[in-house]
Design an enzyme around this catalytic site. Structure first.
Site, mmCIF file in Angstrom:
data_model
loop_
_atom_site.group_PDB
_atom_site.id
_atom_site.type_symbol
_atom_site.label_atom_id
_atom_site.label_comp_id
_atom_site.label_asym_id
_atom_site.label_seq_id
_atom_site.Cartn_x
_atom_site.Cartn_y
_atom_site.Cartn_z
ATOM 1 C CB ALA A 134 -40.484 5.930 -1.019
ATOM 2 C CB THR B 84 -47.777 -4.811 -3.315
ATOM 3 O OG1 THR B 84 -47.933 -3.413 -3.053
ATOM 4 C CG2 THR B 84 -48.674 -5.209 -4.475
ATOM 5 N NE ARG C 252 -43.342 -8.293 5.116
ATOM 6 C CZ ARG C 252 -42.381 -8.358 6.042
ATOM 7 N NH1 ARG C 252 -41.733 -7.251 6.383
ATOM 8 N NH2 ARG C 252 -42.049 -9.493 6.596
ATOM 9 C CD GLU D 271 -44.546 -14.016 1.627
ATOM 10 O OE1 GLU D 271 -45.397 -13.165 1.338
ATOM 11 O OE2 GLU D 271 -43.319 -13.757 1.685
ATOM 12 C CG HIS E 166 -43.024 -11.548 -1.383
ATOM 13 N ND1 HIS E 166 -43.096 -11.687 -0.018
ATOM 14 C CD2 HIS E 166 -42.481 -10.317 -1.588
ATOM 15 C CE1 HIS E 166 -42.618 -10.611 0.573
ATOM 16 N NE2 HIS E 166 -42.242 -9.754 -0.369
#
Length: 327
Positions: free
Chosen positions: A162, A237, A239, A268, A290
């Site tokens: 999507a 954007t 992983r 992260e 993120h």
């Protein structure tokens, strides 16, 4: 379906959602215990008597599953489920659900925010104005940094879900020619897909929207950068583990790519000596923390869907169920 009269729900990392985004009250008898954050050595104790565990980024491994004697549902407050030992959950008949299609506006918009900022050198010009370059230039403008149009350029999209499709729609609106990449190492996917290597060779912008799996980890590394003949921008954007970050730094230093816009990292939060943090000194690199998913509208949609997933399971009609990959 949970048979207990009172279901214990444990949210392991509530601070991964803003405090002013409220979870809708669950429509069944329950006790909700929320922890701001949970360290790895705390997971076992905190899930031990839970019927439902909510986690965004706290891993639920086989050891945690073994400790969770009452566990029936792991509700992941995100799309990615690589933090969950799906096989261990399946062996115990524990359902795992995730969040789907909640970020179809915010992630594509963030993708193009990074893309436009880099393609038009916005931050470099902003910084030069702040440093006095415009005042000293002696004319109405100056040309210190490259500016390129999106119209007529080639947008290579790796990931056809999507988010990838939404990015394609925006790209076409800008007049870009869109290529959807075939999966790396999977030939013959049909006429709607361009071979992976050809996408690398012919794209002016490459944007990643694939999940992180054993097959996609480090899918962009030194050999792939060497194929990028048009010196594209690389946008991630999705992983952090999709890109070899050391190889990314080398590609930038050697001019193999025009720039990089990343919203994710392999670790992260990344420590100050992390490869991506060091790359932010370059004018053609943008790293955001993120937050591509984190528009207020998207977070509220996530929170609502999280409650929907839990209530659907409790009512005996589980939704958004994640199954372990079959060998």
């Amino acid at each position: 379906m949970i048979q207990n009269e009172l279901s214990k729900i444990v949210f392991l990392d509530r601070d991964t959602m803003p405090s002013d985004i409220a979870l809708r009250p669950f429509a069944f008898p329950h006790e909700l215990q929320e922890f701001a954050a949970t360290e790895p050595d705390q997971v076992g104790n905190r899930v031990a008597d839970a019927h439902i565990v909510i986690t965004n980024k706290v891993p639920i491994n086989a050891a945690a599953v073994a400790r969770a004697r009452n566990l029936k549902l792991v509700a992941v407050a995100a799309t990615g489920t690589d933090i969950i030992d799906l096989s261990a959950c399946a062996a115990r008949d524990i359902t795992v659900s995730n969040i789907r299609n909640y970020a179809t506006n915010t992630v594509p918009e963030h993708t193009f925010a990074l893309l436009l900022a880099l393609r038009r050198s916005l931050l470099a010009y902003r910084d030069s104005v702040r440093d006095g370059r415009w005042a000293a230039s002696g004319q109405f403008c100056y040309f210190d940094h490259p500016i390129r149009d999106l119209a007529g350029s080639v947008l290579g999209i790796i990931g056809d879900g999507a988010l990838g499709r939404a990015v394609a729609d925006i790209g076409r609106a800008f007049g870009m020619r869109v290529l959807f990449s075939a999966y790396k190492g999977v030939p013959g996917m049909g006429p709607l897909y361009t071979p992976f290597e050809d996408v690398l060779r012919t794209s002016d912008v490459i944007t990643l929207h694939a999940p992180l799996t054993s097959a996609t980890r480090n899918m962009i590394a030194a050999p792939e950068f060497a194929l990028m003949d048009r010196k594209p921008l690389l946008i991630n954007t999705a992983r952090g583990g999709l890109v070899d970050e050391v190889a990314l730094g080398e590609a930038l230093r050697r001019g193999l790519i025009a720039g990089a816009g990343f919203d994710v990292a392999t670790v992260e939060p990344p420590p100050n000596d992390h490869p991506l943090i060091r790359l932010t000194e370059l004018p053609n690199v943008i790293l955001t923390p993120h937050v591509a998913w984190a528009s207020r509208e998207a977070i509220q949609s996530l929170a609502d869907q999280l409650v929907d997933n839990i209530e659907a399971y409790w009512s005996g009609r589980p939704q958004n169920v994640v199954e372990p990959l079959r060998a």
